[in-house]
Design an enzyme around this catalytic site. Sequence first.
Site, mmCIF file in Angstrom:
data_model
loop_
_atom_site.group_PDB
_atom_site.id
_atom_site.type_symbol
_atom_site.label_atom_id
_atom_site.label_comp_id
_atom_site.label_asym_id
_atom_site.label_seq_id
_atom_site.Cartn_x
_atom_site.Cartn_y
_atom_site.Cartn_z
ATOM 1 N N ILE A 30 -28.036 21.521 -25.276
ATOM 2 C CA ILE A 30 -27.347 21.523 -26.834
ATOM 3 C C ILE A 30 -28.109 22.328 -27.545
ATOM 4 C CG2 ILE A 30 -28.621 19.454 -27.346
ATOM 5 C CD1 ILE A 30 -26.642 18.870 -29.582
ATOM 6 N N SER A 31 -27.690 23.524 -28.238
ATOM 7 C CA SER A 31 -28.349 24.536 -29.091
ATOM 8 C C SER A 31 -29.155 23.925 -30.054
ATOM 9 C CB SER A 31 -27.371 25.612 -29.504
ATOM 10 O OG SER A 31 -26.749 26.200 -28.500
ATOM 11 N N LYS A 32 -30.371 24.768 -30.495
ATOM 12 C CA LYS A 32 -31.118 24.404 -31.627
ATOM 13 C C LYS A 32 -30.098 24.437 -33.056
ATOM 14 C CE LYS A 32 -35.424 26.799 -30.473
ATOM 15 N NZ LYS A 32 -36.074 27.832 -30.830
#
Length: 238
Positions: A75-77
Amino acid sequence: MAAADAARQAAPSGLGLDSAGVRQRMVQRLKQEGLSDERVLQALAKVPRHQFVDTALAIQAYEDTSLPIGHGQTISKPSVVGRMIELLFAGQGARQRGELGRVLEIGTGCGYQAAVLAELGRQVVSIERLKPLHDKAALNLASMRGNKIRLIYGDGRLGHAPLAPYDSLVAAAGGEDIPPAWLAQLAPGGRLVAPMAAPGGRGQVLVVVDHVVEEGRSHFVRSTQEAVQFVPLKSGVM
């Protein structure tokens, strides 16, 4: 800091991560670090990121960090999610509409970014090539997606022609170049934001492509933004 916030608010039986205050403090930190579009900040404040990660990692959900979601994906920042959506809003079409219109997302992952996009667009079509993640996203979004999010199990490099054209397109995986199908499905006035291999093949950069129409002729204008790090863009389904 986010973990400390959650711990301070913890009830005996939980982490307190359902508190809007925890998300708001995350948003304030992102704002201090340069994220400025209030629409994007409000969407990030609304979506419960901890519900999209494994329970063991939930206390880290409001840190500005990527987290594993299984199957070699992350999951991206929050800062990267916010930055890419902010770039979408800077496109001509989104500026005129005040919203993202119909959005195509490449790489659903756990569904977090799709949930944020749904706060800001008319419809979100999100494609995932890994069946276990497609199924996980469907569960994660079941209670919040309504009719605004359509999840597709398929090859993201091909886009999704049946619902094209798209006013906004965003990718959560990076390849050597922008697939032709994405450009073909981008509406006039639309904007695409995606990671791509940097010149020289060292790392990745964010690339913005605008579908510009001038004097009856359409063409694509490309610009390069900051360095990023995403999982590789791959073909096929698994």
